[in-house]
Design a protein around this motif. Structure first.
Motif, mmCIF file in Angstrom:
data_model
loop_
_atom_site.group_PDB
_atom_site.id
_atom_site.type_symbol
_atom_site.label_atom_id
_atom_site.label_comp_id
_atom_site.label_asym_id
_atom_site.label_seq_id
_atom_site.Cartn_x
_atom_site.Cartn_y
_atom_site.Cartn_z
ATOM 1 N N GLU A 74 0.838 -1.200 0.000
ATOM 2 C CA GLU A 74 0.000 0.000 0.000
ATOM 3 C C GLU A 74 0.877 1.256 0.000
ATOM 4 N N ALA A 75 2.029 1.176 0.694
ATOM 5 C CA ALA A 75 2.907 2.335 0.800
ATOM 6 C C ALA A 75 3.780 2.527 -0.432
ATOM 7 N N LEU A 76 4.289 1.437 -1.006
ATOM 8 C CA LEU A 76 5.291 1.540 -2.068
ATOM 9 C C LEU A 76 4.839 0.983 -3.410
ATOM 10 N N GLY A 77 3.869 0.092 -3.413
ATOM 11 C CA GLY A 77 3.461 -0.584 -4.631
ATOM 12 C C GLY A 77 3.832 -2.050 -4.583
ATOM 13 N N PRO A 78 3.462 -2.811 -5.608
ATOM 14 C CA PRO A 78 3.728 -4.249 -5.632
ATOM 15 C C PRO A 78 5.217 -4.560 -5.499
ATOM 16 N N ILE A 79 5.516 -5.593 -4.757
ATOM 17 C CA ILE A 79 6.907 -5.967 -4.495
ATOM 18 C C ILE A 79 7.470 -6.752 -5.682
ATOM 19 N N ASP A 80 8.548 -6.232 -6.249
ATOM 20 C CA ASP A 80 9.244 -6.872 -7.366
ATOM 21 C C ASP A 80 10.419 -7.716 -6.909
ATOM 22 N N ILE A 81 11.051 -7.289 -5.814
ATOM 23 C CA ILE A 81 12.277 -7.923 -5.318
ATOM 24 C C ILE A 81 12.066 -8.271 -3.859
ATOM 25 N N LEU A 82 12.247 -9.530 -3.524
ATOM 26 C CA LEU A 82 12.135 -9.975 -2.136
ATOM 27 C C LEU A 82 13.468 -10.559 -1.693
ATOM 28 N N VAL A 83 13.991 -10.033 -0.604
ATOM 29 C CA VAL A 83 15.202 -10.592 0.006
ATOM 30 C C VAL A 83 14.801 -11.202 1.341
ATOM 31 N N ASN A 84 14.782 -12.522 1.391
ATOM 32 C CA ASN A 84 14.463 -13.249 2.623
ATOM 33 C C ASN A 84 15.740 -13.376 3.447
ATOM 34 N N ASN A 85 15.938 -12.413 4.332
ATOM 35 C CA ASN A 85 17.182 -12.344 5.102
ATOM 36 C C ASN A 85 16.987 -12.616 6.590
ATOM 37 N N ALA A 86 15.800 -12.355 7.130
ATOM 38 C CA ALA A 86 15.595 -12.453 8.573
ATOM 39 C C ALA A 86 15.968 -13.840 9.091
ATOM 40 N N GLY A 87 16.657 -13.850 10.212
ATOM 41 C CA GLY A 87 17.055 -15.136 10.778
ATOM 42 C C GLY A 87 17.458 -14.995 12.234
ATOM 43 N N VAL A 88 17.477 -16.128 12.919
ATOM 44 C CA VAL A 88 17.938 -16.187 14.306
ATOM 45 C C VAL A 88 18.871 -17.377 14.436
ATOM 46 N N ASN A 89 19.611 -17.393 15.506
ATOM 47 C CA ASN A 89 20.390 -18.591 15.814
ATOM 48 C C ASN A 89 20.285 -18.897 17.300
ATOM 49 N N ARG A 90 20.269 -20.172 17.604
ATOM 50 C CA ARG A 90 20.283 -20.673 18.981
ATOM 51 C C ARG A 90 21.375 -21.738 19.035
ATOM 52 N N ASP A 91 22.609 -21.283 19.030
ATOM 53 C CA ASP A 91 23.735 -22.202 18.885
ATOM 54 C C ASP A 91 24.041 -22.932 20.190
ATOM 55 N N MET A 92 24.164 -24.239 20.081
ATOM 56 C CA MET A 92 24.610 -25.079 21.186
ATOM 57 C C MET A 92 24.778 -26.498 20.651
ATOM 58 N N MET A 93 25.534 -27.303 21.367
ATOM 59 C CA MET A 93 25.716 -28.684 20.942
ATOM 60 C C MET A 93 24.371 -29.425 20.971
ATOM 61 N N PHE A 94 24.186 -30.333 20.042
ATOM 62 C CA PHE A 94 22.893 -30.978 19.863
ATOM 63 C C PHE A 94 22.418 -31.689 21.126
ATOM 64 N N HIS A 95 23.336 -32.298 21.868
ATOM 65 C CA HIS A 95 22.927 -33.055 23.053
ATOM 66 C C HIS A 95 22.456 -32.137 24.191
#
Length: 243
Positions: A74-95
Motif C-alpha cells: 500500500e505504501a510503495l506498490g507491488p513488491i518486485d524484489i524480495l530478500v528473505n534475510n531475517a534469521g535467528v540462531n540458537r547455537d549449542m551442541m545438539f545433546h
C-alpha cells in the motif's frame, strides 16, 4: 546493474547483512522497505538515516506476514524484489539442545521462506517478473558443530530456492540464494577473540567479509543483468568452502 524503479522488501533489513542489502538495492535505484522485530531504536535510527520505510512484524507468523506485506505494498506498490534475510540462531551442541531451540530457528530461518514468499508470489506471476533472493550460509553445506538447527534450516533454504526456481522460471521470476561466510557484523564480532581468530585463520582470504560485499551480490542477483541466473546458490565466503 541497477534495480531502478523496482520495489524491494528486505526482511531483517535494519542491521547487519540485511541493512547492507537494503542500502545496496537503494543505491541501485530501487524503492526499498525493511522489516524488523524488536529492533527498536536501531530500526528508528536506520529509517532516519536512510529514509527507508521500516515495518515491524514476526516473519515466523504467517498472518502477520500477510498483513505486513499488504501495508508495504500500500505504501510503495507491488513488491518486485524480495530478500528473505531475517534469521535467528540458537547455537549449542545438539545433546544440550531442547525442542524450543530447534523450533525457534526452524520457524524463523526456514518457515519464513513460506510465510513471506507466499504473500508476493502470485503478484510476481501475474506481472511476469520477480527476483527472490534467499540468504543461506556457508555452514548449510559445510556444517558447523553447535549449529545443527541452523545448518538444517539453511540447507532447507537452498532446497526451497532450487524447487521454487523450477516452478517460476516460466513466469519471469528468478529465485537464488546467497551463502555468505563470516562477515564483519555485530553478531560475529560478539564471538570470543580466540574463536574469531581461529575462524579467520581458516579463510584463505584471511579476513571477514565486509557487509557491503554481500549487499552488492544481492543487488546483482536482483538486477536485469542476472536475468539468466536462477536456482543457484552464490557462495561468498572468502574461500572457506570451495567447490
Amino acid at each position: 546493474m541497477t534495480t531502478e524503479k523496482r520495489v524491494a522488501l528486505v526482511t531483517g533489513g535494519v542491521q547487519g547483512l540485511g541493512a547492507a542489502a537494503a542500502r545496496a538495492l537503494a543505491e541501485g535505484g530501487a524503492s526499498v522497505a525493511a522489516t524488523h522485530l524488536g529492533a527498536g531504536e536501531r530500526a528508528d535510527a536506520f529509517a532516519k538515516e536512510t529514509g527507508m520505510p521500516v515495518f515491524e512484524w514476526d516473519v515466523a507468523d504467517y498472518d502477520a506476514c500477510a498483513e505486513g506485506i499488504a501495508e508495504v505494498e500500500e505504501a510503495l506498490g507491488p513488491i518486485d524484489i524480495l530478500v528473505n534475510n531475517a534469521g535467528v540462531n540458537r547455537d549449542m551442541m545438539f545433546h544440550k539442545m531442547d525442542r524450543e531451540d530447534w523450533d525457534a530457528v526452524m520457524r524463523v530461518d526456514l518457515g519464513s521462506m513460506f510465510n513471506v514468499t507466499r504473500q508476493v508470489i502470485d503478484g510476481m506471476r501475474e506481472r511476469g517478473f520477480g527476483r527472490i533472493i534467499n540468504i543461506s550460509s556457508v555452514n548449510a553445506a559445510r556444517g558447523q558443530a553447535g549449529q545443527t538447527n541452523y545448518c538444517a534450516a539453511k540447507a532447507g533454504v537452498e532446497g526451497f530456492t532450487r524447487a521454487l526456481a523450477r516452478e517460476t522460471a516460466g513466469k519471469g521470476i528468478t529465485v537464488n540464494a546467497i551463502a555468505p561466510g563470516y562477515a564483519d557484523t555485530p553478531m560475529v564480532g560478539a564471538m570470543p577473540d580466540e574463536i574469531l581468530d581461529g575462524i579467520v585463520d581458516m579463510i584463505p582470504l584471511s579476513r571477514l567479509a565486509e557487509p557491503p560485499e554481500i549487499g552488492r551480490c544481492v543487488r546483482f542477483l536482483a538486477s536485469d543483468d542476472a536475468g539468466f541466473i536462477t536456482g543457484t546458490t552464490l557462495a561468498v565466503n572468502g574461500g572457506l568452502r570451495m567447490g
